[in-house]
Design an enzyme around this catalytic site. Structure first.
Site, PDB file in Angstrom:
ATOM      1  N   ARG A 225       0.854  -1.188   0.000  1.00 48.79           N
ATOM      2  CA  ARG A 225       0.000   0.000   0.000  1.00 48.79           C
ATOM      3  C   ARG A 225       0.888   1.237   0.000  1.00 48.79           C
ATOM      4  O   ARG A 225       2.004   1.220   0.553  1.00 48.79           O
ATOM      5  CB  ARG A 225      -0.883   0.039   1.249  1.00 48.79           C
ATOM      6  CG  ARG A 225      -2.066  -0.910   1.218  1.00 48.79           C
ATOM      7  CD  ARG A 225      -3.137  -0.456   0.218  1.00 48.79           C
ATOM      8  NE  ARG A 225      -4.321  -1.299   0.251  1.00 48.79           N
ATOM      9  CZ  ARG A 225      -4.575  -2.300  -0.592  1.00 48.79           C
ATOM     10  NH1 ARG A 225      -3.718  -2.612  -1.550  1.00 48.79           N
ATOM     11  NH2 ARG A 225      -5.697  -2.987  -0.502  1.00 48.79           N
ATOM     12  N   HIS A 273      -1.738   0.774  -9.678  1.00 49.90           N
ATOM     13  CA  HIS A 273      -2.394  -0.189  -8.776  1.00 49.90           C
ATOM     14  C   HIS A 273      -3.027  -1.350  -9.569  1.00 49.90           C
ATOM     15  O   HIS A 273      -4.242  -1.595  -9.493  1.00 49.90           O
ATOM     16  CB  HIS A 273      -3.446   0.509  -7.906  1.00 49.90           C
ATOM     17  CG  HIS A 273      -3.775  -0.256  -6.654  1.00 49.90           C
ATOM     18  ND1 HIS A 273      -4.000   0.338  -5.441  1.00 49.90           N
ATOM     19  CD2 HIS A 273      -3.916  -1.588  -6.432  1.00 49.90           C
ATOM     20  CE1 HIS A 273      -4.285  -0.578  -4.529  1.00 49.90           C
ATOM     21  NE2 HIS A 273      -4.231  -1.770  -5.119  1.00 49.90           N
TER      22      HIS A 273
HETATM   23  P1  NDP Z   1      -2.045 -11.987   4.207  1.00 47.68           P
HETATM   24  O1  NDP Z   1      -2.884 -11.599   5.381  1.00 47.68           O
HETATM   25  O2  NDP Z   1      -2.205 -13.359   3.652  1.00 47.68           O
HETATM   26  O3  NDP Z   1      -0.512 -11.802   4.578  1.00 47.68           O
HETATM   27  C1  NDP Z   1      -0.056 -10.737   5.351  1.00 47.68           C
HETATM   28  C2  NDP Z   1       1.394 -11.018   5.744  1.00 47.68           C
HETATM   29  O4  NDP Z   1       1.942  -9.841   6.360  1.00 47.68           O
HETATM   30  C3  NDP Z   1       1.532 -12.151   6.763  1.00 47.68           C
HETATM   31  O5  NDP Z   1       2.690 -12.899   6.473  1.00 47.68           O
HETATM   32  C4  NDP Z   1       1.714 -11.396   8.082  1.00 47.68           C
HETATM   33  O6  NDP Z   1       2.433 -12.111   9.055  1.00 47.68           O
HETATM   34  C5  NDP Z   1       2.519 -10.204   7.614  1.00 47.68           C
HETATM   35  N1  NDP Z   1       2.404  -9.087   8.556  1.00 47.68           N
HETATM   36  C6  NDP Z   1       1.329  -8.315   8.856  1.00 47.68           C
HETATM   37  N2  NDP Z   1       1.624  -7.389   9.770  1.00 47.68           N
HETATM   38  C7  NDP Z   1       2.937  -7.575  10.081  1.00 47.68           C
HETATM   39  C8  NDP Z   1       3.835  -6.933  10.964  1.00 47.68           C
HETATM   40  N3  NDP Z   1       3.470  -5.902  11.747  1.00 47.68           N
HETATM   41  N4  NDP Z   1       5.100  -7.407  11.016  1.00 47.68           N
HETATM   42  C9  NDP Z   1       5.491  -8.434  10.247  1.00 47.68           C
HETATM   43  N5  NDP Z   1       4.698  -9.103   9.394  1.00 47.68           N
HETATM   44  C10 NDP Z   1       3.421  -8.658   9.296  1.00 47.68           C
HETATM   45  O7  NDP Z   1      -2.315 -10.887   3.088  1.00 47.68           O
HETATM   46  P2  NDP Z   1      -2.133 -11.044   1.490  1.00 47.68           P
HETATM   47  O8  NDP Z   1      -0.817 -11.654   1.247  1.00 47.68           O
HETATM   48  O9  NDP Z   1      -3.323 -11.655   0.888  1.00 47.68           O
HETATM   49  O10 NDP Z   1      -2.145  -9.496   1.034  1.00 47.68           O
HETATM   50  C11 NDP Z   1      -1.167  -8.632   1.541  1.00 47.68           C
HETATM   51  C12 NDP Z   1      -1.395  -7.209   1.036  1.00 47.68           C
HETATM   52  O11 NDP Z   1      -1.069  -7.102  -0.334  1.00 47.68           O
HETATM   53  C13 NDP Z   1      -2.824  -6.687   1.104  1.00 47.68           C
HETATM   54  O12 NDP Z   1      -3.183  -6.307   2.415  1.00 47.68           O
HETATM   55  C14 NDP Z   1      -2.767  -5.517   0.161  1.00 47.68           C
HETATM   56  O13 NDP Z   1      -2.347  -4.356   0.849  1.00 47.68           O
HETATM   57  C15 NDP Z   1      -1.697  -5.931  -0.841  1.00 47.68           C
HETATM   58  N6  NDP Z   1      -2.284  -6.232  -2.156  1.00 47.68           N
HETATM   59  C16 NDP Z   1      -1.995  -5.394  -3.193  1.00 47.68           C
HETATM   60  C17 NDP Z   1      -2.470  -5.660  -4.455  1.00 47.68           C
HETATM   61  C18 NDP Z   1      -2.063  -4.820  -5.623  1.00 47.68           C
HETATM   62  O14 NDP Z   1      -2.589  -5.004  -6.718  1.00 47.68           O
HETATM   63  N7  NDP Z   1      -1.113  -3.918  -5.467  1.00 47.68           N
HETATM   64  C19 NDP Z   1      -3.357  -6.811  -4.705  1.00 47.68           C
HETATM   65  C20 NDP Z   1      -3.570  -7.637  -3.553  1.00 47.68           C
HETATM   66  C21 NDP Z   1      -3.049  -7.348  -2.323  1.00 47.68           C
HETATM   67  P3  NDP Z   1       1.845 -13.443   9.757  1.00 47.68           P
HETATM   68  O15 NDP Z   1       1.848 -14.507   8.697  1.00 47.68           O
HETATM   69  O16 NDP Z   1       2.808 -13.745  10.824  1.00 47.68           O
HETATM   70  O17 NDP Z   1       0.464 -13.084  10.226  1.00 47.68           O
HETATM   71  C1  OXD Z   2      -6.300  -5.710  -2.844  1.00 52.11           C
HETATM   72  C2  OXD Z   2      -5.889  -4.802  -3.912  1.00 52.11           C
HETATM   73  O1  OXD Z   2      -6.008  -5.457  -1.681  1.00 52.11           O
HETATM   74  O2  OXD Z   2      -6.344  -4.984  -5.068  1.00 52.11           O
HETATM   75  O3  OXD Z   2      -6.954  -6.735  -3.167  1.00 52.11           O
HETATM   76  O4  OXD Z   2      -5.084  -3.901  -3.681  1.00 52.11           O
END
Ligand code: NDP
Ligand code: OXD
Length: 310
Positions: A225, A273
């Site tokens: 983000r 995005h």
């Molecule tokens: P998940 O919830 O599956 O994964 C999140 C990961 O981040 C986990 O490994 C989690 O750790 C880690 N995490 C969260 N907070 C912390 C922290 N404070 N310190 C360390 N590790 C942390 O989410 P997704 O993988 O599905 O999606 C991730 C993000 O990708 C979305 O929230 C979105 O912002 C972004 N996104 C962007 C897109 C784009 O087109 N640009 C499309 C889709 C998503 P743990 O495993 O230990 O909980």
């Molecule tokens: C999502 C994105 O979070 O598209 O799914 O950014």
């Protein structure tokens, strides 16, 4: 059972409402109308919904988000504290995220950018061969997105490590857990790929202090983000020669303002995005399946932990 479909984006109702309704028996699915009355919805299916949704629909039992990140929902003041939020998991996004990160890295590591310049000059010249050990990739966030990115780079023999809160990650990937392990993780990373969710803890995590710890000639790929990145710090590190480049898909202000320096920076690549747009077919199938499970009182995956913010 009534479902309201609420978004501020351009969604064609025929492409979403009808296919969703077709998968759910005995359910009425209706489009949110800014000027309409409350419809007494039980469930909201949302993507960047209007703030008025939670003010008007007071009887919601759950909200299903058509995206992986739920930060926009948390920004809505009327979001009820106990309302379950269920997010999208993968739905075609993880493979695209991996492709995006791979393209960004391979353009530099295999010198495709350099060959494009040579072609423009009409020059036949071989550039030095890739040394993969010089391209250690570190992935922030090792959930659905980060794990797929990690496995993709690892399959091509790049050195890969990951960082997450818990230290959970796919087999074979060197993992680092929690804030205390972040400096060590950064110090062994040249290409930093950010796939974290936006929370109070992760906002501004890509700043001079963290990016400055990366190996020399570092690259940043930000697909998490916009507010993860302190934009002035990245620009300063690029201009000082401390970092080599950045590929950015997300920004603090979207659309990226026309006068933003990222647009014209020679070592920044901007995309609007689009790193990982979900497949509509997979999204509708997944959300319908989750709603059916919810209606039957079965356990669901993708339920957001309100205390963690993701
Ligand atoms: P998940 O919830 O599956 O994964 C999140 C990961 O981040 C986990 O490994 C989690 O750790 C880690 N995490 C969260 N907070 C912390 C922290 N404070 N310190 C360390 N590790 C942390 O989410 P997704 O993988 O599905 O999606 C991730 C993000 O990708 C979305 O929230 C979105 O912002 C972004 N996104 C962007 C897109 C784009 O087109 N640009 C499309 C889709 C998503 P743990 O495993 O230990 O909980
Ligand atoms: C999502 C994105 O979070 O598209 O799914 O950014």
């Amino acid at each position: 059972m009534k479902i309201v479909f609420a978004t501020q984006e351009q969604f064609d109702p025929a492409e979403w409402i009808d296919p969703l309704a077709a998968r759910l028996a005995d359910v009425e699915v209706m489009m949110w109308r800014d000027d309409g009355p409350a419809v007494g919805a039980d469930i909201a299916v949302v993507f960047n919904p209007p703030a008025a949704l939670f003010e008007r629909e007071r009887g919601l039992r759950a909200v299903f988000n058509l995206g992986a990140g739920v930060d926009a929902l948390f920004g809505l003041p009327a979001l009820p504290a106990g309302l379950p939020i269920v997010r999208l998991e993968d739905a075609g996004m993880a493979a695209k995220m991996a492709e995006y990160a791979l393209h960004a890295v391979v353009s530099a590591s295999r010198r495709f950018d350099g060959y494009a310049s040579l072609q423009r000059e009409g020059r036949w010249r071989q550039l030095p061969e890739i040394d993969r050990s010089a391209w250690p990739v570190g992935i922030l966030g090792m959930g659905v997105m980060g794990s797929r990115v990690a496995k993709t780079f690892a399959a091509l023999d790049y050195p890969v490590s990951g960082w997450s809160r818990s230290g959970k990650g796919p087999d074979g990937i060197v993992m680092h857990a929690g804030a205390a392990a972040l400096p060590d993780f950064l110090a062994r990373t040249r290409v930093l790929v950010n796939t974290l969710p936006l929370t109070d803890e992760t906002q501004d995590i890509l700043c001079r202090d963290t990016l400055g710890r990366l190996l020399p000639d570092a690259y940043l790929v930000n697909v998490g983000r916009g507010p993860h990145l302190v934009e002035e710090d990245l620009l300063a590190l690029l201009d000082e020669g401390r970092m080599a480049g950045a590929t950015l898909d997300v920004f603090r202000t979207e659309p990226l303002p026309a006068d933003h320096p990222f647009w014209r920076h020679p070592r920044v690549t901007v995309t609007p995005h689009v790193a990982a747009i979900s497949s509509r077919r997979e999204t509708i199938a997944q959300v319908a399946e989750k709603i059916r499970s919810f209606m039957r009182g079965e356990p669901l995956t993708g339920v957001v932990a309100r205390d963690r913010g993701y």
